[in-house]
Scaffold this motif. Structure first.
Motif, mmCIF file in Angstrom:
data_model
loop_
_atom_site.group_PDB
_atom_site.id
_atom_site.type_symbol
_atom_site.label_atom_id
_atom_site.label_comp_id
_atom_site.label_asym_id
_atom_site.label_seq_id
_atom_site.Cartn_x
_atom_site.Cartn_y
_atom_site.Cartn_z
ATOM 1 N N ASP A 32 0.818 -1.115 0.080
ATOM 2 C CA ASP A 32 -0.051 0.076 -0.026
ATOM 3 C C ASP A 32 0.833 1.087 0.072
ATOM 4 O O ASP A 32 0.562 2.192 -0.720
ATOM 5 N N ILE A 33 1.751 1.257 0.833
ATOM 6 C CA ILE A 33 2.837 2.338 1.031
ATOM 7 C C ILE A 33 3.629 2.646 -0.615
ATOM 8 O O ILE A 33 3.455 3.738 -0.860
ATOM 9 N N ALA A 34 4.054 1.451 -1.149
ATOM 10 C CA ALA A 34 4.667 1.781 -2.288
ATOM 11 C C ALA A 34 3.748 2.139 -3.546
ATOM 12 O O ALA A 34 4.291 3.111 -4.253
ATOM 13 N N THR A 35 2.554 1.836 -3.453
ATOM 14 C CA THR A 35 1.785 2.234 -4.608
ATOM 15 C C THR A 35 0.783 3.312 -4.148
ATOM 16 O O THR A 35 0.143 3.839 -5.294
ATOM 17 N N ALA A 36 0.867 4.092 -2.909
ATOM 18 C CA ALA A 36 -0.146 5.071 -2.726
ATOM 19 C C ALA A 36 0.331 6.143 -3.567
ATOM 20 O O ALA A 36 1.438 6.463 -3.714
ATOM 21 N N ASP A 37 -0.907 7.183 -3.718
ATOM 22 C CA ASP A 37 -0.463 8.223 -4.614
ATOM 23 C C ASP A 37 -0.432 9.448 -3.474
ATOM 24 O O ASP A 37 -1.262 9.781 -2.836
ATOM 25 N N PRO A 38 0.813 10.128 -3.374
ATOM 26 C CA PRO A 38 0.964 11.059 -2.425
ATOM 27 C C PRO A 38 0.079 12.198 -2.663
ATOM 28 O O PRO A 38 -0.334 12.983 -1.812
ATOM 29 N N PHE A 39 -0.428 12.672 -3.905
ATOM 30 C CA PHE A 39 -0.930 13.658 -4.399
ATOM 31 C C PHE A 39 -2.658 13.516 -3.935
ATOM 32 O O PHE A 39 -3.317 14.543 -3.996
ATOM 33 N N ALA A 40 -2.924 12.141 -3.602
ATOM 34 C CA ALA A 40 -4.288 12.096 -2.998
ATOM 35 C C ALA A 40 -4.128 12.732 -1.684
ATOM 36 O O ALA A 40 -5.270 13.264 -1.201
ATOM 37 N N GLN A 41 -3.191 12.689 -1.023
ATOM 38 C CA GLN A 41 -2.988 13.522 0.237
ATOM 39 C C GLN A 41 -3.143 15.075 -0.006
ATOM 40 O O GLN A 41 -3.890 15.788 0.772
ATOM 41 N N ALA A 42 -2.519 15.460 -0.980
ATOM 42 C CA ALA A 42 -2.736 17.083 -1.513
ATOM 43 C C ALA A 42 -4.135 17.361 -1.547
ATOM 44 O O ALA A 42 -4.659 18.540 -1.015
#
Length: 477
Positions: A32-42
């Motif tokens: 999950d960490i490897a594939t998570a989109d950080p810009f979803a957090q943005a």
């Protein structure tokens, strides 16, 4: 006591199942960490920001005595209109088309100062109008000093909107000479900010933890005010306006939460004319802006040296998107006043291009500042030209001014993706960490840099992770 073999066997099977389950869960978590989109957090940060709204009431400054001749001082008219708007529960203080001269403007709760298209606010060159001193900040240190040109102190729901221009009237004869540089009008023998009674005195007060109320500057001192400073505010909107001829930093939200800067133009080439400097601030959204500046376009800060460590409020959750950076020392910068740290910075869909733009992404600190920078995500950036480097991480900032101490900075999790550079500068990538604490976890993905004199220089860093990266046509491994 005799053990039951069947019971023992069943317990062992349960134990094996638990171990297998934990391994699977750990594997899934890593995936999950490897594939998570950080810009979803943005996107989540943007959704959480409360943008102020205002009642449908209008208070025209000309109804309170303002004159649009550019010569008559309308300070009282601005003040009365803002007070009337606040007392009525909020609304719009309207600056109609024309040129209005004023001293500092202090915003109150629920006030939207709206500049109509064709309007211009000229700020007085009479420095006494920026007194009495107010609680403000200078290069990461709080003090009592000249009022910022537009100021709000511990207010909620405030805005500065419209299509008009705010002209600070700073130039080689007003405010700028105090920086001490001849090219900005300073003449040898005249007082300037590096004199003992100015910055050295303020720095000593910082080291000695003198309360900010006792750090009194203003008249008789040469520390320039910020242009727009919401100090300790909630729900701040700056939209559509143009800033020009700033004395010092242009937009400086400090200790503020929920700040939106949208469609703003900064065209100001004076000393320390940073475009936007969030400091000790959280949940900041900067979008659709144009920065053409005499210093950093955007510089994220969190206090200088001991002051920052005492305040201990990191700047975090900052999203920059769809902006254009022209002249400036850096496009998006973290530091150098960074002692309380910076985390969760997201930059996407920006264009940076100028022969006078030094770096695209920059982190600057030293062992007096210390602090940390972590979780910086940069995506979909087009760089036309830079002078020094596309990415510069410098933990030796200002060492030639004896800025060395015992606070080793921590820098980690810096990620660039989908970045194209038509003409690099002296370096493609420049990273200068510390032997005691190397920079960690830098990744570059789908990055192409052309025309860099030196493709890459890395000191005291974990190996950079490259995926589909070319510099000067050479694939980086």
């Amino acid at each position: 006591m005799k053990l039951n073999p069947t019971l023992y066997s069943n317990l062992f099977l349960v134990f094996l199942l638990l171990i297998t389950s934990c391994k699977d869960e750990t594997k899934q978590t890593k995936k999950d960490i490897a594939t998570a989109d950080p810009f979803a957090q943005a996107d989540s940060i943007i959704r959480s920001i409360k943008v102020p709204t205002f009642p449908d009431k209008t208070f025209d400054i000309t109804d309170f005595g303002a004159i649009n001749d550019g010569e008559t001082n309308s300070t009282e008219a601005f003040k009365k209109a803002i007070e009337a708007c606040n007392q009525a529960g909020g609304g719009k203080v309207l600056v109609p088309s024309g040129t209005f001269l004023t001293g500092p403007i202090h915003l109150l709760d629920n006030v939207n100062l709206h500049l109509s298209e064709g309007s211009e606010i000229l700020f007085s060159t009479n420095k006494s109008e920026y007194l009495p001193v107010v609680h403000t900040s200078y290069e990461g240190v709080e003090l009592m000093n000249y009022s910022p040109l537009v100021y709000a102190y511990q207010k909620k729901n405030i805005a500065l909107t419209g299509r008009g221009t705010l002209n600070g009237q700073a130039n080689e004869t007003n405010w700028w000479p105090w920086c001490g540089a001849e090219r900005y009008g300073h003449k040898k023998g005249e007082a300037q900010q590096r004199d003992d009674h100015n910055l050295p005195r303020l720095r000593k007060m910082n080291e000695e933890a003198v309360p900010y109320q006792d750090r009194v500057f203003g008249e008789g001192h040469q520390l320039r005010p910020a242009f727009f400073q919401p100090f300790g505010c909630e729900n701040v909107l700056v939209q559509g306006v143009t800033f020009t001829n700033a004395p010092f930093w242009v937009m400086h939200p400090i200790k503020s939460t929920n700040v939106t800067v949208d469609g703003v133009i900064v065209s100001s080439h004076g000393p320390n004319n940073d475009g936007c400097d969030p400091e000790y601030s959280k949940n900041v959204h900067i979008k659709n802006c144009v920065f053409d500046t005499g210093d950093d376009c955007i510089a994220i800060k969190s206090g200088r040296n001991d002051e920052g460590r005492r305040v201990n409020i990191p700047s975090e959750n900052i999203v920059v998107e769809d902006c254009r950076m022209k002249d400036g020392h850096g496009g998006v910068v973290m530091g150098s006043e960074i002692s309380a740290g910076v985390r969760n910075v997201f930059v996407r869909n920006c264009r940076m291009d100028s022969p006078e733009l030094d770096r695209a992404i920059r982190i600057k600190t030293n062992t007096l500042r210390g602090g940390f920078v972590e979780n910086v995500f940069v995506k979909n950036i087009q760089v036309g030209q830079v002078k020094e480097a596309v990415l510069k991480i410098n933990t030796y900032y200002g060492i030639y001014d004896n800025q060395e101490g015992e606070h080793i900075p921590t820098i980690q999790n810096i990620h660039l993706e989908n970045v194209t550079v038509a003409k690099g500068g002296k370096y493609g990538i420049l990273v200068q960490g510390r032997e005691e604490r190397p920079v960690k976890n830098i990744t570059l993905k789908n990055v192409e840099i052309k025309g860099a004199e030196t493709p890459i220089l890395v000191e005291n860093s974990e190996p950079i992770q490259f995926e589909n990266v070319t510099i000067n046509g050479q694939s980086m491994k």
